[in-house]
Structures are given as structure tokens and as C-alpha cells.
Design a protein around this motif. Structure first.
Motif, mmCIF file in Angstrom:
data_model
loop_
_atom_site.group_PDB
_atom_site.id
_atom_site.type_symbol
_atom_site.label_atom_id
_atom_site.label_comp_id
_atom_site.label_asym_id
_atom_site.label_seq_id
_atom_site.Cartn_x
_atom_site.Cartn_y
_atom_site.Cartn_z
ATOM 1 N N ASN A 1 9.053 -16.865 6.754
ATOM 2 C CA ASN A 1 9.202 -18.324 6.683
ATOM 3 C C ASN A 1 10.058 -18.817 5.517
ATOM 4 O O ASN A 1 9.898 -19.941 5.077
ATOM 5 C CB ASN A 1 7.829 -19.019 6.641
ATOM 6 N N TYR A 2 10.959 -18.005 5.036
ATOM 7 C CA TYR A 2 11.836 -18.429 3.948
ATOM 8 C C TYR A 2 12.985 -19.268 4.522
ATOM 9 O O TYR A 2 13.287 -19.222 5.715
ATOM 10 C CB TYR A 2 12.372 -17.224 3.182
ATOM 11 N N LYS A 3 13.622 -20.038 3.641
ATOM 12 C CA LYS A 3 14.720 -20.913 4.058
ATOM 13 C C LYS A 3 16.042 -20.153 4.111
ATOM 14 O O LYS A 3 16.817 -20.329 5.054
ATOM 15 C CB LYS A 3 14.830 -22.106 3.112
ATOM 16 N N TYR B 1 12.234 -20.074 -0.868
ATOM 17 C CA TYR B 1 11.281 -20.937 -0.165
ATOM 18 C C TYR B 1 11.365 -22.374 -0.648
ATOM 19 O O TYR B 1 10.947 -23.280 0.039
ATOM 20 C CB TYR B 1 9.844 -20.435 -0.388
ATOM 21 N N ASP B 2 11.882 -22.591 -1.829
ATOM 22 C CA ASP B 2 11.813 -23.915 -2.443
ATOM 23 C C ASP B 2 13.188 -24.574 -2.528
ATOM 24 O O ASP B 2 13.625 -25.215 -1.594
ATOM 25 C CB ASP B 2 11.141 -23.799 -3.817
ATOM 26 N N ILE C 1 5.558 -17.138 -5.548
ATOM 27 C CA ILE C 1 4.239 -17.524 -5.022
ATOM 28 C C ILE C 1 4.286 -17.708 -3.509
ATOM 29 O O ILE C 1 3.412 -17.216 -2.783
ATOM 30 C CB ILE C 1 3.737 -18.796 -5.740
ATOM 31 N N GLU C 2 5.322 -18.388 -3.014
ATOM 32 C CA GLU C 2 5.438 -18.606 -1.565
ATOM 33 C C GLU C 2 5.718 -17.315 -0.805
ATOM 34 O O GLU C 2 5.255 -17.148 0.317
ATOM 35 C CB GLU C 2 6.513 -19.658 -1.256
ATOM 36 N N LYS D 1 8.074 -20.616 -7.858
ATOM 37 C CA LYS D 1 7.621 -21.122 -6.555
ATOM 38 C C LYS D 1 8.005 -20.155 -5.440
ATOM 39 O O LYS D 1 7.246 -19.979 -4.484
ATOM 40 C CB LYS D 1 8.199 -22.507 -6.274
ATOM 41 N N ASP D 2 9.164 -19.532 -5.552
ATOM 42 C CA ASP D 2 9.586 -18.579 -4.527
ATOM 43 C C ASP D 2 8.728 -17.317 -4.553
ATOM 44 O O ASP D 2 8.402 -16.768 -3.501
ATOM 45 C CB ASP D 2 11.067 -18.233 -4.686
ATOM 46 N N LYS E 1 2.311 -15.823 -0.392
ATOM 47 C CA LYS E 1 1.522 -16.597 0.579
ATOM 48 C C LYS E 1 1.997 -16.372 2.011
ATOM 49 O O LYS E 1 1.202 -16.369 2.944
ATOM 50 C CB LYS E 1 1.599 -18.093 0.265
ATOM 51 N N ASN E 2 3.314 -16.223 2.183
ATOM 52 C CA ASN E 2 3.912 -16.114 3.516
ATOM 53 C C ASN E 2 4.211 -14.675 3.935
ATOM 54 O O ASN E 2 4.862 -14.455 4.957
ATOM 55 C CB ASN E 2 5.208 -16.930 3.571
#
Length: 189
Positions: free
Chosen positions: A140-142, A150-151, A131-132, A128-129, A135-136
């Protein structure tokens, strides 16, 4: 990763430090960069499942992927990434994927292609990280640690602690005179 010019006796420690999570089997692969004039003494990894693949030579340095084949195969074959990987890779064998990735990475270095983000998959980052991140565009990561998360921040933090612990343990064992081969075969964290 910083390029370090090392004497042969220091190279073992450098590899051990950056590849500790791979050596302990908690990560599929890591990358290292060494000067082209240096060579890796593969005797450090005799009787282990750890393999080396030269991804690219970049002017006066080489980029290597150090990996455990069975863990890398698992990362490549993750069902969540099946569609993503099939866009670029018609086969899912490790050697094939590394050849294609290496070619794509060399194209990127020559400014003849985009960055091959599947490196995140090879480095065992959460799907998921990866892929995100794509996409980003890396924004926009945490949190950011060994990768941009990202997740699942809690899970990522637990993994970061394990990676740090593996580095600490391996450096202590090397300081105590143990070899990478000994650590691989005898020490568990």
C-alpha cells in the motif's frame, strides 16, 4: 543490493557510489555487501567522519553499515520514533544500537527472529514511512524509490534526486582522479 566481486581498485568506486549520500552528508547511513574474502581499505576514509560497522556475515559475504555517527544519532533519537525504538533499545548510543541491531539481524538470518525494521531508521528513511511500512507489511505504498514511500511523496522525490545527484557527482570526481577523502573534504553539492 547486488553482491559484486570487485578488485581492490574497483572497491573504492563501489563504496563511493552506494555511499555517496553519506559521504556528502545528506544521509545518515548506507549498506554495502562485499565478498567475505575482500576487505575494505579504510584509508579511503581517513580524516572523515565516516564509520563502518559489520552487521553480519552471510555465508560468503559481509553486510556493512557505513554511517556518519552524528547523523545516525539524530535519526535514532528522533522524537517521533522514541516509543518505537525504546521497545528494542534501552540505550540510544550508536554503538549500543548497532550491536543490538546486528544481533537481531543475525537472529533473523537464522530464522530465529523477525526482520528488524529499525534498519529503516538507521538508513535515515522518514519515520512515518518506516512506521507505515511495518503497519502495512510493505504493501500500500504510494511510490517506491530508495525506500517505499507512504507519506510525503514530493519530499521523497526531492531526496531521491539529491541521492542520484550525489552519486553522479562522486563518480565524476573519481573519474577525474579525486579520492573519496578529497571529495569528502573539498566537494559540496
Amino acid at each position: 543490493m547486488e553482491l559484486i566481486n570487485l578488485k581492490n581498485y574497483q572497491l573504492e568506486k563501489y563504496i563511493a557510489y552506494y555511499c555517496a549520500p553519506v559521504i556528502f552528508g545528506i544521509k545518515a547511513s548506507s549498506t554495502i555487501i562485499i565478498k567475505s574474502s575482500q576487505s575494505i581499505n579504510f584509508k579511503y576514509f581517513v580524516d572523515t567522519q565516516i564509520k563502518f560497522y559489520e552487521i553480519a556475515q552471510i555465508r560468503d559475504k559481509k553486510l556493512y553499515l557505513i554511517f556518519r555517527k552524528e547523523l545516525l544519532m539524530k535519526a535514532i533519537n528522533n522524537s517521533m520514533l522514541f516509543e518505537f525504538m525504546n521497545k528494542f533499545y534501552k540505550e540510544n548510543e550508536v554503538e549500543y544500537c548497532l550491536r543490538i541491531f546486528s544481533s537481531k539481524y543475525k537472529d533473523y538470518l537464522k530464522k530465529q527472529g523477525d526482520f528488524p525494521h529499525e534498519l529503516g531508521i538507521f538508513l535515515d528513511y522518514p519515520p512515518k514511512d518506516v512506521i507505515e511500512f511495518i503497519k502495512n507489511n510493505g504493501a500500500n505504498y504510494k511510490i517506491c524509490g530508495y525506500w517505499k514511500v507512504y507519506d510525503d511523496v514530493k519530499k521523497a522525490m526531492e531526496i531521491f534526486v539529491e541521492y542520484d545527484k550525489s552519486k553522479s557527482v562522486i563518480m565524476q570526481e573519481l573519474k577525474n582522479g579525486k579520492s573519496i577523502n578529497y571529495i569528502y573534504n573539498k566537494i559540496k553539492i
